[in-house]
Write an enzyme that holds these catalytic residues in place. Structure first.
Site, PDB file in Angstrom:
ATOM      1  N   LYS A  54       0.755   5.450   3.431  1.00  0.00           N
ATOM      2  CA  LYS A  54       0.731   4.019   2.847  1.00  0.00           C
ATOM      3  C   LYS A  54       1.863   3.071   2.933  1.00  0.00           C
ATOM      4  O   LYS A  54       2.958   3.465   3.146  1.00  0.00           O
ATOM      5  CB  LYS A  54       0.986   5.161   0.711  1.00  0.00           C
ATOM      6  CG  LYS A  54       0.465   3.634  -0.103  1.00  0.00           C
ATOM      7  CD  LYS A  54      -0.751   3.605   0.238  1.00  0.00           C
ATOM      8  CE  LYS A  54      -1.445   2.425  -0.821  1.00  0.00           C
ATOM      9  NZ  LYS A  54      -0.743   2.502  -2.803  1.00  0.00           N
ATOM     10  N   VAL A  55       0.549   2.651   3.339  1.00  0.00           N
ATOM     11  CA  VAL A  55       1.433   1.330   3.672  1.00  0.00           C
ATOM     12  C   VAL A  55       0.549  -0.184   3.025  1.00  0.00           C
ATOM     13  O   VAL A  55      -0.559   0.292   2.680  1.00  0.00           O
ATOM     14  CB  VAL A  55       1.128   0.510   5.748  1.00  0.00           C
ATOM     15  CG1 VAL A  55       1.937   2.182   6.043  1.00  0.00           C
ATOM     16  CG2 VAL A  55      -0.698   0.538   6.043  1.00  0.00           C
ATOM     17  N   SER A  56       0.587  -1.269   3.163  1.00  0.00           N
ATOM     18  CA  SER A  56       0.104  -2.698   3.377  1.00  0.00           C
ATOM     19  C   SER A  56      -0.829  -2.840   4.079  1.00  0.00           C
ATOM     20  O   SER A  56      -0.939  -2.932   5.213  1.00  0.00           O
ATOM     21  CB  SER A  56       0.942  -3.895   3.239  1.00  0.00           C
ATOM     22  OG  SER A  56       2.406  -3.455   2.783  1.00  0.00           O
ATOM     23  N   THR A 106       1.327  -6.607   1.609  1.00  0.00           N
ATOM     24  CA  THR A 106       0.274  -8.149   1.071  1.00  0.00           C
ATOM     25  C   THR A 106       0.288  -8.833   0.440  1.00  0.00           C
ATOM     26  O   THR A 106      -0.388  -9.920   0.197  1.00  0.00           O
ATOM     27  CB  THR A 106      -1.316  -6.825   1.171  1.00  0.00           C
ATOM     28  OG1 THR A 106      -1.277  -5.259   1.756  1.00  0.00           O
ATOM     29  CG2 THR A 106      -2.006  -7.683   0.771  1.00  0.00           C
ATOM     30  N   ALA A 107       1.143  -8.382  -0.891  1.00  0.00           N
ATOM     31  CA  ALA A 107       1.723  -8.834  -1.645  1.00  0.00           C
ATOM     32  C   ALA A 107       2.107 -10.961  -0.765  1.00  0.00           C
ATOM     33  O   ALA A 107       1.873 -12.407  -1.438  1.00  0.00           O
ATOM     34  CB  ALA A 107       2.790  -8.653  -1.819  1.00  0.00           C
ATOM     35  N   HIS A 150       3.216  -4.294  -8.135  1.00  0.00           N
ATOM     36  CA  HIS A 150       3.740  -2.800  -8.944  1.00  0.00           C
ATOM     37  C   HIS A 150       2.975  -3.068 -10.652  1.00  0.00           C
ATOM     38  O   HIS A 150       2.744  -4.338 -11.310  1.00  0.00           O
ATOM     39  CB  HIS A 150       4.352  -2.119  -8.769  1.00  0.00           C
ATOM     40  CG  HIS A 150       4.885  -1.382  -7.169  1.00  0.00           C
ATOM     41  ND1 HIS A 150       3.405  -1.569  -6.422  1.00  0.00           N
ATOM     42  CD2 HIS A 150       5.530  -1.908  -6.470  1.00  0.00           C
ATOM     43  CE1 HIS A 150       3.745  -0.687  -5.681  1.00  0.00           C
ATOM     44  NE2 HIS A 150       4.628  -1.184  -5.299  1.00  0.00           N
TER      45      HIS A 150
END
Length: 279
Positions: A54-56, A106-107, A150
């Site tokens: 699970k990645v950006s 991504t943020a 989150h």
């Protein structure tokens, strides 16, 4: 041999992967799970570690030669974007220090696209720290502002902080697309048949989670650390949606738009649309 996978201990990931990780998905490959925050898994992907991660979405331009984007299991939606927080409402960020969760997240990419619209074209120093340390650092004056992800969206007021900007609101207002956040990727070297099995297993795990939400409750609670149960449930409701089951045309278009706009501003390498296609 078990498939080596890494995802975060956040409620949306443990909710999504509970059935698969516990051998409840018929015919699914066995999983060997590592829990790691997104800044860690992004680094794993760049180093080619593990089979599934699970990645950006922001890290995809650096890893798509080795990994394929799976069409399910990730986080993409509306009203779920990262927030910029500060102790003072309306703080001018020019020359200010801002904490961010991973320079490949991504943020942070959404933040950089937004910051270019500010007077003066940006902020001061950017420092990377684990996302759970950001709000205390802002509260204690160690940094001037912080980019949070989150469950911080639900809890930042408890730290006496104010929201300066919502990166998701900016993204949706300027593009009309949902917000791409976290992607599930798998090594291309596993082969087409295995990649299909992995995608099928992820999708089945999502559907089983929805069909019996209480089944994953202990797993979610075990890894949610000190998060209040109601916050964990809001977290799941926000980040697990139809795009988690299948990206579909709208999801792929959102991802392509994000990476294309970032590449146009020389923030990431260019990614051909076909590189995002599953198999």
């Amino acid at each position: 041999m078990a498939t080596r996978i890494a995802y975060s201990p956040c409620p949306n990931d443990t909710f999504v992967f509970h059935a698969w990780a516990h051998g409840l998905v018929p015919g699914a490959p066995e999983l060997d799970v590592t829990f790691a925050d997104i800044d860690v898994t992004n680094g794993m992907a760049e180093r080619g570690e593990l089979d599934v991660l699970k990645v950006s979405y922001a890290v995809l331009p650096w890893v798509l030669d080795e990994y394929a984007l799976l069409p399910c299991g990730g986080a993409l939606g509306r009203g779920c974007g990262p927030l910029v927080l500060a102790r003072e409402p309306g703080l001018d960020l020019a020359g200010r220090t801002v904490a961010v969760p991973s320079d490949r997240s991504t943020a942070y990419l959404l933040f950089r696209l937004w910051a270019r619209t500010l007077p003066g074209g940006g902020v001061g120093e950017v420092v990377v720290m684990p996302f759970h340390e950001i709000m205390p650092a802002v509260r204690d004056g160690k940094v001037d502002a912080g980019l949070v992800i989150h469950e911080a969206r639900f809890t930042y007021q408890e730290y006496g902080l104010h929201c300066l900007a919502d990166m998701g609101e900016h993204w949706e207002a300027t593009t009309g697309h949902p917000i791409p956040l976290g992607a599930i990727i798998a090594k291309r070297s596993l082969g087409a048949d295995t990649l299909r099995r992995l995608a099928d297993a992820a999708r089945a795990s999502v559907r089983m989670a929805w069909a019996s939400p209480s089944a994953s409750a202990d797993y979610v609670r075990e890894h949610a650390q000190e998060m209040a149960p109601e916050v964990a449930q809001r977290h799941i409701a926000l980040y697990v949606n139809d795009f988690t089951e299948d990206l579909g045309p709208a999801g792929y278009e959102a991802v392509h738009t994000l990476l294309s706009e970032a590449a146009a501003q020389n923030l990431v390498p260019s990614v051909p649309r076909e590189a995002l296609t599953f198999l």
